[in-house]
Design a protein around this motif. Structure first.
Motif, PDB file in Angstrom:
ATOM      1  N   TRP A 577      -9.585  71.163  55.307  1.00 31.96           N
ATOM      2  CA  TRP A 577      -9.905  70.313  56.462  1.00 31.96           C
ATOM      3  C   TRP A 577      -9.082  69.034  56.464  1.00 31.96           C
ATOM      4  CZ3 TRP A 577     -11.682  72.125  60.611  1.00 31.96           C
ATOM      5  CH2 TRP A 577     -12.552  73.217  60.608  1.00 31.96           C
ATOM      6  N   LEU A 578      -8.690  68.559  55.318  1.00 32.97           N
ATOM      7  CA  LEU A 578      -7.817  67.389  55.273  1.00 32.97           C
ATOM      8  C   LEU A 578      -6.464  67.722  55.894  1.00 32.97           C
ATOM      9  CD1 LEU A 578      -7.299  64.479  54.325  1.00 32.97           C
ATOM     10  CD2 LEU A 578      -6.477  65.434  52.157  1.00 32.97           C
ATOM     11  N   VAL A 579      -5.891  68.838  55.493  1.00 31.15           N
ATOM     12  CA  VAL A 579      -4.586  69.233  56.028  1.00 31.15           C
ATOM     13  C   VAL A 579      -4.706  69.622  57.507  1.00 31.15           C
ATOM     14  CG1 VAL A 579      -2.712  70.923  55.856  1.00 31.15           C
ATOM     15  CG2 VAL A 579      -3.724  69.965  53.771  1.00 31.15           C
ATOM     16  N   TYR A 580      -5.731  70.423  57.803  1.00 27.79           N
ATOM     17  CA  TYR A 580      -5.902  70.864  59.191  1.00 27.79           C
ATOM     18  C   TYR A 580      -6.127  69.663  60.120  1.00 27.79           C
ATOM     19  CZ  TYR A 580      -7.686  73.332  63.290  1.00 27.79           C
ATOM     20  OH  TYR A 580      -7.868  73.811  64.569  1.00 27.79           O
ATOM     21  N   GLY A 581      -6.991  68.739  59.691  1.00 25.83           N
ATOM     22  CA  GLY A 581      -7.287  67.575  60.519  1.00 25.83           C
ATOM     23  C   GLY A 581      -6.073  66.701  60.749  1.00 25.83           C
ATOM     24  N   LEU A 582      -5.273  66.489  59.685  1.00 24.06           N
ATOM     25  CA  LEU A 582      -4.062  65.687  59.836  1.00 24.06           C
ATOM     26  C   LEU A 582      -3.075  66.339  60.793  1.00 24.06           C
ATOM     27  CD1 LEU A 582      -3.514  64.552  56.127  1.00 24.06           C
ATOM     28  CD2 LEU A 582      -4.169  63.096  58.060  1.00 24.06           C
ATOM     29  N   LEU A 583      -2.879  67.644  60.650  1.00 22.08           N
ATOM     30  CA  LEU A 583      -1.965  68.358  61.541  1.00 22.08           C
ATOM     31  C   LEU A 583      -2.471  68.346  62.980  1.00 22.08           C
ATOM     32  CD1 LEU A 583      -1.022  71.458  59.344  1.00 22.08           C
ATOM     33  CD2 LEU A 583       0.445  69.524  59.946  1.00 22.08           C
ATOM     34  N   GLN A 584      -3.773  68.569  63.136  1.00 24.15           N
ATOM     35  CA  GLN A 584      -4.357  68.626  64.483  1.00 24.15           C
ATOM     36  C   GLN A 584      -4.227  67.293  65.209  1.00 24.15           C
ATOM     37  OE1 GLN A 584      -8.667  68.677  64.659  1.00 24.15           O
ATOM     38  NE2 GLN A 584      -8.636  70.265  66.236  1.00 24.15           N
ATOM     39  N   THR A 585      -4.645  66.203  64.559  1.00 20.52           N
ATOM     40  CA  THR A 585      -4.708  64.893  65.210  1.00 20.52           C
ATOM     41  C   THR A 585      -3.354  64.207  65.314  1.00 20.52           C
ATOM     42  OG1 THR A 585      -6.983  64.607  64.457  1.00 20.52           O
ATOM     43  CG2 THR A 585      -5.817  62.625  65.159  1.00 20.52           C
ATOM     44  N   PHE A 586      -2.495  64.419  64.302  1.00 18.70           N
ATOM     45  CA  PHE A 586      -1.262  63.627  64.254  1.00 18.70           C
ATOM     46  C   PHE A 586       0.020  64.443  64.431  1.00 18.70           C
ATOM     47  CE2 PHE A 586      -4.449  61.365  61.662  1.00 18.70           C
ATOM     48  CZ  PHE A 586      -4.568  60.219  62.442  1.00 18.70           C
ATOM     49  N   VAL A 587      -0.114  65.755  64.638  1.00 22.74           N
ATOM     50  CA  VAL A 587       1.073  66.576  64.885  1.00 22.74           C
ATOM     51  C   VAL A 587       0.906  67.414  66.153  1.00 22.74           C
ATOM     52  CG1 VAL A 587       2.609  68.389  64.002  1.00 22.74           C
ATOM     53  CG2 VAL A 587       1.652  66.686  62.432  1.00 22.74           C
ATOM     54  N   VAL A 588      -0.122  68.272  66.173  1.00 15.64           N
ATOM     55  CA  VAL A 588      -0.294  69.198  67.303  1.00 15.64           C
ATOM     56  C   VAL A 588      -0.614  68.449  68.596  1.00 15.64           C
ATOM     57  CG1 VAL A 588      -1.629  71.134  68.208  1.00 15.64           C
ATOM     58  CG2 VAL A 588      -1.003  71.073  65.785  1.00 15.64           C
ATOM     59  N   ILE A 589      -1.632  67.585  68.558  1.00 15.49           N
ATOM     60  CA  ILE A 589      -2.020  66.857  69.777  1.00 15.49           C
ATOM     61  C   ILE A 589      -0.897  65.936  70.264  1.00 15.49           C
ATOM     62  CG2 ILE A 589      -3.593  65.109  70.680  1.00 15.49           C
ATOM     63  CD1 ILE A 589      -5.857  66.470  69.218  1.00 15.49           C
ATOM     64  N   PRO A 590      -0.206  65.183  69.373  1.00 13.14           N
ATOM     65  CA  PRO A 590       0.918  64.388  69.870  1.00 13.14           C
ATOM     66  C   PRO A 590       1.996  65.224  70.548  1.00 13.14           C
ATOM     67  CG  PRO A 590       0.288  63.618  67.703  1.00 13.14           C
ATOM     68  CD  PRO A 590      -0.506  64.867  67.971  1.00 13.14           C
ATOM     69  N   TYR A 591       2.255  66.419  70.001  1.00 14.92           N
ATOM     70  CA  TYR A 591       3.264  67.281  70.629  1.00 14.92           C
ATOM     71  C   TYR A 591       2.805  67.742  72.013  1.00 14.92           C
ATOM     72  CZ  TYR A 591       6.169  71.292  71.702  1.00 14.92           C
ATOM     73  OH  TYR A 591       7.004  72.176  72.343  1.00 14.92           O
ATOM     74  N   LEU A 592       1.534  68.155  72.106  1.00  8.64           N
ATOM     75  CA  LEU A 592       1.000  68.584  73.404  1.00  8.64           C
ATOM     76  C   LEU A 592       1.070  67.450  74.424  1.00  8.64           C
ATOM     77  CD1 LEU A 592      -2.184  70.611  72.338  1.00  8.64           C
ATOM     78  CD2 LEU A 592      -0.048  71.524  73.263  1.00  8.64           C
ATOM     79  N   VAL A 593       0.692  66.246  74.000  1.00 12.48           N
ATOM     80  CA  VAL A 593       0.731  65.105  74.912  1.00 12.48           C
ATOM     81  C   VAL A 593       2.169  64.780  75.307  1.00 12.48           C
ATOM     82  CG1 VAL A 593       0.204  62.646  75.165  1.00 12.48           C
ATOM     83  CG2 VAL A 593      -1.430  64.157  74.024  1.00 12.48           C
ATOM     84  N   TYR A 594       3.083  64.855  74.360  1.00 15.60           N
ATOM     85  CA  TYR A 594       4.489  64.569  74.646  1.00 15.60           C
ATOM     86  C   TYR A 594       5.036  65.533  75.695  1.00 15.60           C
ATOM     87  CZ  TYR A 594       9.554  64.371  74.027  1.00 15.60           C
ATOM     88  OH  TYR A 594      10.904  64.289  74.256  1.00 15.60           O
ATOM     89  N   ARG A 595       4.712  66.815  75.561  1.00 20.87           N
ATOM     90  CA  ARG A 595       5.253  67.816  76.485  1.00 20.87           C
ATOM     91  C   ARG A 595       4.480  67.899  77.791  1.00 20.87           C
ATOM     92  NH1 ARG A 595       8.149  72.214  75.360  1.00 20.87           N
ATOM     93  NH2 ARG A 595       8.069  72.322  77.643  1.00 20.87           N
ATOM     94  N   PHE A 596       3.147  67.849  77.705  1.00 23.81           N
ATOM     95  CA  PHE A 596       2.332  68.163  78.873  1.00 23.81           C
ATOM     96  C   PHE A 596       1.389  67.041  79.309  1.00 23.81           C
ATOM     97  CE2 PHE A 596       2.978  72.042  76.298  1.00 23.81           C
ATOM     98  CZ  PHE A 596       3.882  72.698  77.130  1.00 23.81           C
ATOM     99  N   GLY A 597       1.420  65.911  78.644  1.00 25.04           N
ATOM    100  CA  GLY A 597       0.541  64.814  79.008  1.00 25.04           C
ATOM    101  C   GLY A 597      -0.804  64.889  78.297  1.00 25.04           C
ATOM    102  N   LYS A 598      -1.550  63.789  78.380  1.00 20.71           N
ATOM    103  CA  LYS A 598      -2.873  63.708  77.759  1.00 20.71           C
ATOM    104  C   LYS A 598      -3.792  64.825  78.234  1.00 20.71           C
ATOM    105  CE  LYS A 598      -6.974  60.889  78.405  1.00 20.71           C
ATOM    106  NZ  LYS A 598      -7.504  59.743  79.149  1.00 20.71           N
ATOM    107  N   GLY A 599      -3.605  65.248  79.475  1.00 17.40           N
ATOM    108  CA  GLY A 599      -4.473  66.276  80.044  1.00 17.40           C
ATOM    109  C   GLY A 599      -4.367  67.631  79.383  1.00 17.40           C
ATOM    110  N   ALA A 600      -3.303  67.851  78.572  1.00 16.86           N
ATOM    111  CA  ALA A 600      -3.195  69.125  77.860  1.00 16.86           C
ATOM    112  C   ALA A 600      -4.403  69.332  76.962  1.00 16.86           C
ATOM    113  CB  ALA A 600      -1.910  69.149  77.033  1.00 16.86           C
ATOM    114  N   TYR A 601      -4.943  68.241  76.414  1.00 19.36           N
ATOM    115  CA  TYR A 601      -6.160  68.339  75.607  1.00 19.36           C
ATOM    116  C   TYR A 601      -7.392  67.987  76.427  1.00 19.36           C
ATOM    117  CZ  TYR A 601      -9.407  67.902  71.713  1.00 19.36           C
ATOM    118  OH  TYR A 601     -10.480  68.071  70.866  1.00 19.36           O
ATOM    119  N   CYS A 602      -7.366  66.821  77.095  1.00 21.17           N
ATOM    120  CA  CYS A 602      -8.544  66.343  77.830  1.00 21.17           C
ATOM    121  C   CYS A 602      -8.933  67.260  78.987  1.00 21.17           C
ATOM    122  CB  CYS A 602      -8.296  64.936  78.371  1.00 21.17           C
ATOM    123  SG  CYS A 602      -8.344  63.652  77.128  1.00 21.17           S
TER     124      CYS A 602
END
Length: 783
Positions: A577-602
């Motif tokens: 969960w430490l690795v998964y959480g770090l990747l999710q919050t600080f890698v995957v979500i930033p990439y999604l927001v960069y490409r598709f905007g905040k709405g990709a998650y929200c």
């Protein structure tokens, strides 16, 4: 201290990125079928919020056809209708339809009534097409949108005021409609058979249906400054030649002001346009081009960033005036030192104020029609009931985890909610006719009432009688209702807005909520665990992913830190969960927001967004707009900061205590902060305020103002490539895109300027794109 405040201010300014903060225009509540909040009273034309002649005449035709379908009336041709039937209809004491307003929309509706052989009447306070007649001579008419093919008998074509009037008069003469000119409606009273329409001259007209086609051009807005009552001040332009040899100041920044300045400049001795903004953004591109040419040639003097302070007989005083440079579109103080002063006096003989008009809100309120975003006492009582129910749900749910105080709050709220049931029941009885006339309203309110009763019984049974329905804790039932609500109201959303984008988005939200956020943690994993299908106790799943049977960890697959604090704030946090959480919050979500905007998650993943886009879809126009609401958005940044601090304190205890025992103290401090966080953020803001405000302030109150994960994504979004692009030439400044924005973004200001919208609040809901009447907006990426 003196250093920190400017830095903080610059940070928030950077985050908001100079986002515009204009308020939303106020209109009556109107359904997709043009019906107001009072069944039987329909609203068409400009008063629906779409200032286009094509839409006005089409709304007039469509509303009568919908009335016909509702009443089960088929069309009757003149050949099928006998003279006796006609005479009988004309002598009837009750009209089938009464139309208020003889503009293009009202006349279009009248023609459809004539086709159906309805007994109808049109009441007009002035004379037919009075608003069109008051246009300036040779005012250009744009038949927009070009691709809209109307079914009305009233045709709208590109031309001028004179050609439009000619076409309208021809339609009027052809159909010979019953019109009472000079008749002003003062009140509309509900009666058993329909309505009684009262006029200022004492007449009354009983009717089964009422169509309001009165437009929004009521009383002109005033500057509210000294001297505005002088004879030299006008609020309407009839003939530009009336200003021959005058020194004229036109005040305003829309199409009307620009067109007036252009027309007057042919005759006036001097023409100036005062506008408080830096550059014109609202006028159509053709008008802006003509205006810029006249400014460049010296025929018009554009006083941008100026405010009229006082009007006197021979002059006008302005403040903050600047000189417009037609090449750069900005103020150039070097051209004229006088213009650079904070206050200036200009010679003047006439002032034309073109800053818009007031929608006839008071008349509509007197009738009893609901106005958008205007709250009455029953709205606040309904809010109190929803707020108390949210208390029962969230504090009741939390009380099952050992906090007695929460149970007391939930029980007290439950009794208060029961007490509110008396006035609400009385109100429902009073409004029974309206409720029964709206099938969807009956279903929606019944669903919400049953859901409330269901959870209240679950809570009472579990807390006071030791009865767990289906053997499950209240948290299970809460998640069940949450998922069922997203499914139910999601199906409704797709039916109302059947675009490909909305179907894909809504189904994604539904499926994510049902499977990984309900079935997996609440049913599938417990079943597999109980039957030994997750491996032995020393396996990877039961030591790293779900240690000690913590199946609730599955929520972390979707809900990231800090929305889900359990990802990191957990004494028993595992490497997975430490690795998964770090990747999710600080890698995957930033990439999604960069490409598709905040709405990709929200807008596509988050369960909070899922409920907001389904259950909250009907209330999206209630989101507050303006400066105060934009400032309140900073709350999420403070919550993010607090969540970061207590998480770091906890992680320091978990990982550093073996080497630095003092970090155990940090963990204790963090635990104290976590209790405050759980109470104020998780329970009060996310649960009680977020859910309790659904039908008062829209479903995205939590998402916009308080969610710490959204606040983190706002930082990511400042670097995003996602934008909403606008085709500036097609924008008609109707303000619909801003009105339907669930996040309170002033979308129209971006569309007016033709600049890509880079507001960090956008959640890709597509409401502005879908609802734009002229297809101005589209999703895209900057290259």
């Amino acid at each position: 201290m003196n250093v920190k405040i400017p830095l903080l201010s610059r940070y928030f300014s950077w985050l908001h990125n100079d986002a515009p903060e204009s308020p939303v225009e106020i209109y009556p509540e109107v359904s997709d079928s043009f019906e107001s909040s009072i069944p039987g009273i329909s609203i068409i034309g400009d008063l629906t919020g779409v200032p286009l002649l094509k839409f006005a005449v089409e709304s007039g035709a469509q509303v009568v056809r919908k009335i016909s379908a509702k009443r089960g009336t088929s069309r009757i041709t003149p050949e099928q209708n006998s003279a006796t039937a006609k005479t009988s209809a004309e002598n009837s004491s009750v009209y089938d339809v009464l139309i208020v307003g003889a503009g293009p929309a009202g006349i279009s509706a009248g023609i459809e009534c004539k086709k159906l052989n309805y007994n109808f009447l049109i009441l007009e306070s002035n004379d037919p097409f009075h608003t069109v007649k008051s246009y300036p001579k040779a005012k250009p008419i744009f038949a927009e949108p070009e691709d809209l093919n109307t079914t009305s008998e009233v045709t709208i074509q590109n031309g001028t005021k004179e050609s439009l009037l000619s076409d309208l008069q021809k339609a009027l003469e052809k159909w010979k409609l019953p019109i009472r000119s000079g008749t002003t409606v003062s009140q509309i009273q509900k009666i058993e058979s329909g309505f009684t329409v009262h006029t200022e001259n004492g007449e009354s007209f009983p009717t089964k249906e009422v169509i309001l086609a009165i437009g929004k051009s009521g009383d002109a807005k005033n500057l509210q400054i000294p001297g505005e009552d002088l004879p030299k001040v006008y609020h309407r332009l009839f003939d530009p030649k009336d200003f021959e040899n005058e020194d004229v100041l036109v005040v305003g920044g829309g199409d009307s002001a620009v067109e007036a300045a252009i027309a007057i400049s042919k005759y006036a001795n001097s023409t100036k346009l005062s506008y408080r903004g830096k550059e014109l953004v609202r006028p159509k591109s053709d008008n802006k081009d003509r205006f810029a040419d006249l400014v460049a040639s010296g025929k018009i003097d554009f006083l941008n960033e100026s405010i009229v302070q006082e009007i006197s007989d021979r002059e006008v005083r302005l403040t903050n005036a600047g000189r417009f440079d037609s090449k750069t579109g900005s103020t150039d103080s070097k051209k004229n030192p006088v213009q650079d002063a904070r206050s200036q006096v200009i010679p003047n003989t006439s002032v034309l104020v073109q800053i818009g008009s007031r929608t006839p809100i008071e008349f509509l309120k007197r009738i009893g029609i609901r106005i958008q975003n205007r709250k009455n006492v029953w709205d606040w009582i309904g809010f109190a009931a929803m707020f108390l129910f949210a208390n029962v749900v969230y504090f009741g749910n939390a009380s099952f985890y050992g906090i007695e105080t929460y149970g007391t709050i939930a029980t007290t709220s439950l009794f208060a909610l029961i007490g509110l049931g008396v006035p609400l029941t009385i109100r429902l009885f009073q409004k029974r006719t309206e409720l029964l006339a709206n099938g969807w309203g009956i279903f929606r309110n019944s669903y919400l009432l049953i859901a409330a009763l269901y959870f209240c019984l679950v809570y009472v049974g579990g807390r006071y009688f030791g009865f767990l329905f289906l053997g499950k804790q209240p948290g299970f039932h809460y998640t069940l209702l949450y998922s069922l609500t997203i499914l139910t109201f999601g199906l409704r959303r797709m039916k109302l807005r059947p675009t490909r984008y909305i179907r894909k988005q809504t189904w994604t939200l539904i499926l994510i909520q049902i499977f990984p956020l309900f079935l997996l943690p609440e049913i599938i994993l417990p079943f597999l665990g109980q039957n030994g299908l997750l491996g032995d106790g020393n396996g990877f799943l039961l030591t790293q992913v779900f240690p000690y049977g913590a199946y609730w960890n599955a929520y972390g697959f979707i809900l990231a830190w800090p929305l889900n604090m359990g990802i990191f704030y957990n004494t028993g946090i595992t490497t997975f969960w430490l690795v998964y959480g770090l990747l999710q919050t600080f890698v995957v979500i930033p990439y999604l927001v960069y490409r598709f905007g905040k709405g990709a998650y929200c807008g596509w993943i988050c369960s909070c967004g899922g409920l907001a886009e389904t259950l909250g879809d009907e209330t999206r126009t209630k989101m507050p707009h303006g400066k105060f609401a934009n400032r309140l958005e900073n709350s999420g940044q403070w919550i993010l900061f607090f969540a970061t601090i207590i998480t770091l304190l906890k992680l320091s205890e978990i990982f550093l205590t073996p080497w630095f025992p003092i970090t155990h103290v940090f963990g204790s401090i963090g635990d104290g902060g976590k209790k405050i966080y759980d109470l104020i953020v998780d329970l009060m803001l996310a649960g009680v305020v977020g859910v309790g405000s659904y039908f008062l302030l829209s479903g995205r109150v939590w998402c916009r103002f308080f969610c710490p994960l959204a606040a983190l994504m706002h930082i990511y979004a400042r670097f995003s490539r996602f934008r909403i692009f606008s085709e500036k030439k097609r924008c008609i400044s109707c303000n619909i895109c801003t009105k339907v924005c669930h996040q309170g973004i002033d979308v129209m200001s971006y569309a007016n300027k033709g600049t890509p919208m880079d507001n960090v609040q956008c959640v890709r809901c597509s409401a502005c794109v879908v609802n734009c009447p002229t297809d101005v907006l589209s999703f895209g990426e900057i290259k």
